[in-house]
Enzyme design. Sequence first.
Site, PDB file in Angstrom:
ATOM      1  N   GLY A  54       0.823  -1.191   0.000  1.00 30.03           N
ATOM      2  CA  GLY A  54       0.000   0.000   0.000  1.00 30.03           C
ATOM      3  C   GLY A  54       0.860   1.246   0.000  1.00 30.03           C
ATOM      4  N   SER A  55       0.274   2.367  -0.450  1.00 29.48           N
ATOM      5  CA  SER A  55       0.973   3.643  -0.341  1.00 29.48           C
ATOM      6  C   SER A  55       0.746   4.204   1.060  1.00 29.48           C
ATOM      7  CB  SER A  55       0.460   4.601  -1.411  1.00 29.48           C
ATOM      8  OG  SER A  55       0.779   4.091  -2.685  1.00 29.48           O
ATOM      9  N   GLY A  56       1.466   5.276   1.363  1.00 32.02           N
ATOM     10  CA  GLY A  56       1.347   5.861   2.700  1.00 32.02           C
ATOM     11  C   GLY A  56       2.476   5.465   3.617  1.00 32.02           C
ATOM     12  N   HIS A  57       3.429   4.655   3.107  1.00 29.02           N
ATOM     13  CA  HIS A  57       4.570   4.214   3.910  1.00 29.02           C
ATOM     14  C   HIS A  57       5.875   4.848   3.433  1.00 29.02           C
ATOM     15  CE1 HIS A  57       1.774   1.319   5.418  1.00 29.02           C
ATOM     16  NE2 HIS A  57       1.681   0.681   4.276  1.00 29.02           N
ATOM     17  N   LYS A 105       5.438  -7.802   2.698  1.00 28.01           N
ATOM     18  CA  LYS A 105       5.205  -7.745   4.138  1.00 28.01           C
ATOM     19  C   LYS A 105       4.014  -8.659   4.456  1.00 28.01           C
ATOM     20  CE  LYS A 105       4.682  -3.363   3.670  1.00 28.01           C
ATOM     21  NZ  LYS A 105       4.953  -3.537   2.243  1.00 28.01           N
ATOM     22  N   ASP A 110      -1.667  -8.133   0.890  1.00 26.67           N
ATOM     23  CA  ASP A 110      -0.454  -8.199   0.075  1.00 26.67           C
ATOM     24  C   ASP A 110      -0.177  -9.632  -0.346  1.00 26.67           C
ATOM     25  OD1 ASP A 110       1.218  -5.356   0.562  1.00 26.67           O
ATOM     26  OD2 ASP A 110      -0.189  -5.864   2.136  1.00 26.67           O
ATOM     27  N   HIS A 220      -0.280   0.560   9.430  1.00 26.98           N
ATOM     28  CA  HIS A 220      -1.464   0.942   8.667  1.00 26.98           C
ATOM     29  C   HIS A 220      -2.416   1.794   9.479  1.00 26.98           C
ATOM     30  CE1 HIS A 220      -0.017  -2.531   6.320  1.00 26.98           C
ATOM     31  NE2 HIS A 220      -0.368  -1.771   5.334  1.00 26.98           N
TER      32      HIS A 220
END
Lengths: 335, 208
Positions: A54-57, A105, A110, A220
């Site tokens: 996911g994005s945001g990391h 991860k 995922d 998250h």
Amino acid sequence: MTKLLNDPAQVVGEALAGLVAAHPGLVEVDAEHRVVTRRGGPTEGKVGVVSGGGSGHEPMHAGYVGRGMLDAACCGEVFTSPVPDQFVAACRAADGGAGVLLVLKNYTGDVLNAEMAVELLAEEGGPAVETVVTDDDVAVEDSTWTAGRRGTGVTVLVEKIVGAAAEEGRDLASCAALAREVNARGRSMGVATSACTLPSTGRPSFDLPPGQMELGVGIHGEPGRRRLPLGTAREVAEALVVPVVEDLGLRRGDPVVVLLNGMGGTPLLELHLMFAEVRTLLHQTVGVTVVRSLVGNYITSLEMAGCSVTLLRADDEIVRLWDAPVVTPGLRWGA
Amino acid sequence: MADLTAFQSWIAGAAAELAAAADHLGELDRAIGDGDHGTNMARGFGRSAALAKEEDFASIDAYLKKVGMTLVSTVGGASGPLYGTFFLRFAGPMAATEDAGVHAFAQSLHAGVDGIVARGKAEVGDKTMYDALAPALEAFDDANAEGASLADCLRAAADAAAAGRDATEPLVARKGRASYLGERSAGHVDPGASSAAILLETAARTLG
């Protein structure tokens, strides 16, 4: 909403366009699949190292594309796994003929999406893909009754170390074995002192009153295992380090690589202060030796405040690969 | 009996219901996950509903396969592969069927739910979408065994799914991101079970 946005639905694509514009010599983007690749395409004969999530990391994962680390990264929606098409596109883009190592991860989304992608690639005749799933978070009980431990900070260390090994020309099986070993040698624990806000909803991911902390958080924006009064930095360092040391079974004299990672909303002033506490604790109380360290925002949860500690039991080979040159938007040294 | 148009109404209805429930599903997910289940489902089913306007489909199974692929490609998270697999497998027994009766539907429902179990490895009580789907399947089979019509079988399945959804509230999650919360996941209805219940409720309204 307090974020700098145009359309919340376009945030990932627009951010990737900016990443590539900021590092035109390093990376390129396949906008359709949201896949970031090394400029110039895959290196012939080298194992392609791919990651995605996911994005945001940020800077994980697209920010780790470049020499000495990843060949391609695919970017899902914020905190949402990429879909199989994206993993397929990333694996294809990274293949230089020696196969692809896919670093994931351990989050159900995922793993499921990547599984479907690997099935699709096999049906279409390649490239060969080895998948390694990181699961270093000691806050999660690893049992048949949970989805297993989450993959968190050790993912950065795996990508750096295996990226260096692939650059040296190691084959796919050897890269996969190394990635699994690094994962097995590393453990993490995180704490949040404030929640983060998803661009799509504009609301905090959980409500945390001032003076409280969520201990054992993932990446998250989900709540942790326990909510406790926020202690001093020294007390927080102990709450993070002790379970990791115990789980790893570290003994006096063991060498460790330390990642003191910010969750995105904690200034370096506090992260460095925390690192001083962690290092003192490790040296004086546990008696292990910090041989390498990395302090900053490397695997984040948007603007969540807090940090995580990752300890990696090191040896000479791991330190050598750690020191090898890396040139990416998010990590750069030795070159 | 249900023909291609009826199945397209099902997906269109589900898209509308999921869009209307997006905030509610997001709130449920926010309690034990990260809050994006509603927007992800609305996006994926919205795109799936648009298929019928963009393309002519020759058969029920061709249409449902495309729906499955569209969900896999657009929902993301764990729900994408799970709901996508459901429709891809559901489509199989519909091959060569132009107007599905209760027996064809039963085969498809079994294939779809088996696909979710195979991919997600969930069991009843894990606090997942399967906690709504498992009792729905059982209720459908029971009604079918008694000779009920497709409409009545689907009504029984939808009611059982709703009860299964409600029964997830006290459970401690053992799969997916909610499992990381341990005991703290108890006291919240599972968002996946909620979206599964919506899917079956819409089926009862459109396919009977």
